[in-house]
Design an enzyme around this catalytic site. Structure first.
Site, PDB file in Angstrom:
ATOM      1  N   GLY A 135       2.150   2.652  10.608  1.00 52.23           N
ATOM      2  CA  GLY A 135       3.048   3.792  10.415  1.00 52.23           C
ATOM      3  C   GLY A 135       3.733   4.249  11.687  1.00 52.23           C
ATOM      4  CD  GLU A 137      -3.553  -2.380   7.365  1.00 56.14           C
ATOM      5  OE1 GLU A 137      -2.443  -2.635   6.922  1.00 56.14           O
ATOM      6  OE2 GLU A 137      -4.178  -1.331   7.101  1.00 56.14           O
ATOM      7  CB  SER A 148       5.131  -1.256  12.033  1.00 56.70           C
ATOM      8  OG  SER A 148       4.646   0.063  12.246  1.00 56.70           O
ATOM      9  CG  ASN A 195      -1.720   1.254   1.354  1.00 59.59           C
ATOM     10  OD1 ASN A 195      -1.856   2.007   0.394  1.00 59.59           O
ATOM     11  ND2 ASN A 195      -2.260   1.496   2.537  1.00 59.59           N
ATOM     12  CD1 TRP A 196       3.712   1.065  -2.644  1.00 58.28           C
ATOM     13  CD2 TRP A 196       3.635   2.044  -4.645  1.00 58.28           C
ATOM     14  NE1 TRP A 196       4.465   0.307  -3.497  1.00 58.28           N
ATOM     15  CE2 TRP A 196       4.425   0.890  -4.739  1.00 58.28           C
ATOM     16  CE3 TRP A 196       3.436   2.813  -5.786  1.00 58.28           C
ATOM     17  CZ2 TRP A 196       5.030   0.492  -5.930  1.00 58.28           C
ATOM     18  CZ3 TRP A 196       4.032   2.425  -6.972  1.00 58.28           C
ATOM     19  CH2 TRP A 196       4.826   1.281  -7.043  1.00 58.28           C
ATOM     20  CE  LYS A 197       0.215   3.757   4.661  1.00 59.10           C
ATOM     21  NZ  LYS A 197       0.057   3.974   6.087  1.00 59.10           N
ATOM     22  N   GLY A 249       2.830  -0.980   4.305  1.00 60.92           N
ATOM     23  CA  GLY A 249       2.834   0.428   3.918  1.00 60.92           C
ATOM     24  C   GLY A 249       4.243   0.924   3.689  1.00 60.92           C
ATOM     25  N   GLY A 250       4.804   1.591   4.686  1.00 60.21           N
ATOM     26  CA  GLY A 250       6.098   2.267   4.546  1.00 60.21           C
ATOM     27  C   GLY A 250       7.195   1.415   3.923  1.00 60.21           C
ATOM     28  CD  GLU A 302      -3.033   5.792   6.447  1.00 60.33           C
ATOM     29  OE1 GLU A 302      -3.034   5.832   5.203  1.00 60.33           O
ATOM     30  OE2 GLU A 302      -2.044   5.389   7.107  1.00 60.33           O
ATOM     31  CG  HIS A 360      -5.859   1.954   5.045  1.00 59.43           C
ATOM     32  ND1 HIS A 360      -5.444   2.934   5.919  1.00 59.43           N
ATOM     33  CD2 HIS A 360      -4.797   1.123   4.875  1.00 59.43           C
ATOM     34  CE1 HIS A 360      -4.184   2.706   6.260  1.00 59.43           C
ATOM     35  NE2 HIS A 360      -3.767   1.617   5.642  1.00 59.43           N
TER      36      HIS A 360
HETATM   37  C1  PEP Z   1      -0.813   0.401   5.941  1.00 61.64           C
HETATM   38  O1  PEP Z   1      -0.909   1.574   5.668  1.00 61.64           O
HETATM   39  O2  PEP Z   1      -1.657  -0.405   5.526  1.00 61.64           O
HETATM   40  C2  PEP Z   1       0.321  -0.025   6.747  1.00 61.64           C
HETATM   41  C3  PEP Z   1       0.305  -1.224   7.256  1.00 61.64           C
HETATM   42  O3  PEP Z   1       1.330   0.882   6.919  1.00 61.64           O
HETATM   43  P1  PEP Z   1       2.763   0.606   7.629  1.00 61.64           P
HETATM   44  O4  PEP Z   1       3.293  -0.682   7.083  1.00 61.64           O
HETATM   45  O5  PEP Z   1       3.598   1.782   7.236  1.00 61.64           O
HETATM   46  O6  PEP Z   1       2.505   0.530   9.097  1.00 61.64           O
END
Ligand code: PEP
Length: 267
Positions: free
Chosen positions: A178, A172, A218, A10-12, A239-240, A102, A100
């Site tokens: 994040g 999640e 994370s 997930n590149w956001k 994500g990150g 967010e 999600h």
């Molecule tokens: C996400 O946004 O779905 C996510 C899991 O982010 P991160 O890996 O950065 O915590």
């Protein structure tokens, strides 16, 4: 029947079209033999067609598929700024992230809105990646399982048994997204088992046993293997760490089913 691992990036709101194509060129050679894992990349909307084309041009269209990060439930209409399923399908998108945290926290998405989107995605024949998870306050209040039950009940309410079995649920925990604070493998597995039990109560054991439940929050190269080793953790939503193709490829390698790791001397 073993569940095939599913790992999504997930590149956001990161990466231009050019950066997306460069990423594909770097990632594909690194995952050339990751045959037993569904690899899914979810870039921002403008990069979707370029990524589908880049992956196909690089000969990886059968191994890497492309997902959207959101969609509108209606096929068309006066919804300024929104994107529909037919538009995504025309780009070659095969999955959509829905609900999600967010989107829920920053853009006011509700369980009912998630339900409408999940129904529409499944009805169109795409894979919904349905995100659920508790906040830190909910965990500390001992309400994690109640929240998960509610989100599964509400978010997947419109699915048939078959559609539920084909869906992907992403656990999640909001406190882990994040933040660098990852759920322990035991915490993740306990939540995944609860989600599977919740799915079984609504859709039956077969659908619950087929549904991939992936962990997000994370995930990094150094913690992926321990999380993925849990019996009810079927993959990851990253994500990150997915923004770097080398790091994402390391996570993919850690996610391979045990047999392929043994064959390559990784165990
Ligand atoms: C996400 O946004 O779905 C996510 C899991 O982010 P991160 O890996 O950065 O915590």
């Amino acid at each position: 029947m073993p569940r095939r691992p599913f790992v999504a990036a997930n590149w956001k709101m990161h990466k231009t079209v050019g950066e997306t194509v460069d990423y594909a060129r770097e990632l594909v050679p690194r995952v050339g033999d990751a045959g037993d894992v569904d690899i899914v990349l979810a870039p921002p909307f403008p990069a979707l067609p370029a990524l589908v084309d880049a992956v196909a041009d690089l000969g990886a269209g059968d191994r890497i598929t492309v997902a959207a990060q959101n969609v509108h439930a209606e096929p068309q209409g006066a919804f300024t700024g929104e994107v529909s399923l037919p538009m995504l399908q025309a780009c070659g998108v095969t999955a959509v992230i829905v609900g999600h945290s967010e989107r829920r926290q920053l853009f006011g998405e509700t369980d009912a809105g998630v339900d409408a989107k999940v129904r529409a995605v499944a009805a169109a024949g795409l894979t919904p990646i349905v995100c659920v998870g508790e906040t830190l306050a909910e965990r500390e209040a001992g309400r994690t399982f109640d929240v998960l039950d509610r989100q599964i009940d509400a978010g997947l309410a419109g699915l048939s048994r078959e559609q539920a079995g084909a869906a992907v649920v992403a656990y999640e925990p909001v406190w882990a997204i994040g933040t660098g604070r990852v759920a322990t493998p035991d915490q993740a597995d306990a939540a995944h088992r609860r989600i599977r039990a919740s799915l079984a109560a609504r859709f039956g054991d077969d659908a619950a046993g087929a549904c991939r439940i992936i962990y997000g929050g994370s995930v990094k190269p150094d913690n992926a293997a321990a999380l993925m080793a849990q019996p009810d953790v079927d993959g990851a939503l990253v994500g990150g760490a997915s923004l770097d193709p080398a790091a994402f490829a390391e996570i993919l390698a850690a996610t391979r089913p045990p047999d392929s790791r043994i064959m390559e001397g990784r165990c």
